[in-house]
Design a protein around this motif. Structure first.
Motif, short mmCIF file in Angstrom:
data_model
loop_
_atom_site.label_atom_id
_atom_site.label_comp_id
_atom_site.label_asym_id
_atom_site.label_seq_id
_atom_site.Cartn_x
_atom_site.Cartn_y
_atom_site.Cartn_z
N ILE A 35 -8.31 2.12 -2.22
CA ILE A 35 -9.17 1.83 -1.08
C ILE A 35 -9.30 3.10 -0.25
N LYS B 206 -6.04 0.71 -8.35
CA LYS B 206 -6.54 -0.02 -7.18
C LYS B 206 -6.53 0.94 -6.00
N ALA C 227 -4.01 3.67 -0.73
CA ALA C 227 -4.93 3.83 0.39
C ALA C 227 -5.14 5.32 0.62
N SER D 254 0.82 -1.20 0.00
CA SER D 254 0.00 0.00 0.00
C SER D 254 0.86 1.26 0.00
#
Length: 157
Positions: free
Chosen positions: A146, A144, A118, A62
């Motif tokens: 989050i 990607k 993230a 991350s």
């Protein structure tokens, strides 16, 4: 002639220090195990939005992006507008590509192509700033994403 001789002085025996290195190493090991090292020093305010369905993910691949107003210590120097923080530095939207590439290089080589970004966004951050961050992530093919929240239910507060 006697077999046993009496001590002539009333001196105290020396302190035995044979176990001292063992004790020092046990204490050293204990403090190494229980010490938590903080990765980033937060420069922005972080009151994360609440969510009732939260899942914990691995942190090994991350890259963290923090966004929000500068905390009270830095508000005088940087103002009250929303700022982006990567690592321990503020970044603006123009230098975001360079900062993200730098953070990607810090990861293991086999994980650099499957980076998860993230986003830790303060609840009061302008959505325009979040949109700009996501546009820059698309340019770097880091899709990607989050969002990090805190557990709870926003409607109950």
């Amino acid at each position: 002639m006697s077999k046993f001789k009496k001590k002539k002085g009333g001196e105290l025996p020396a302190v035995n220090t044979a176990s001292l290195p063992d004790i020092v190493f046990m204490l050293l090991f204990f403090f190494m195990v229980v010490t938590v090292l903080r990765k980033d020093n937060l420069l922005v305010k972080q009151e994360l939005p609440k969510a009732d369905q939260v899942e914990k993910l691995k942190k090994d691949r991350s890259v963290y992006i923090y966004a929000g107003k500068p905390s009270s210590r830095y508000a005088e120097k940087y103002g009250t507008e929303g700022k982006i923080q990567i690592g321990d530095k503020f970044a603006d939207v123009k230098s975001l590509q360079f900062a993200l590439t730098e953070e990607r290089q810090k990861l293991l080589p086999e994980l650099q192509n499957s980076v998860v970004v993230a986003l830790k966004i303060d609840g009061e951050t302008n959505t325009g700033l979040v949109t700009d961050i996501k546009e820059e992530l698309r340019k770097l093919n880091m899709v990607k994403i989050i969002y990090i929240t805190s557990p709870g239910n926003e409607l109950e507060n």
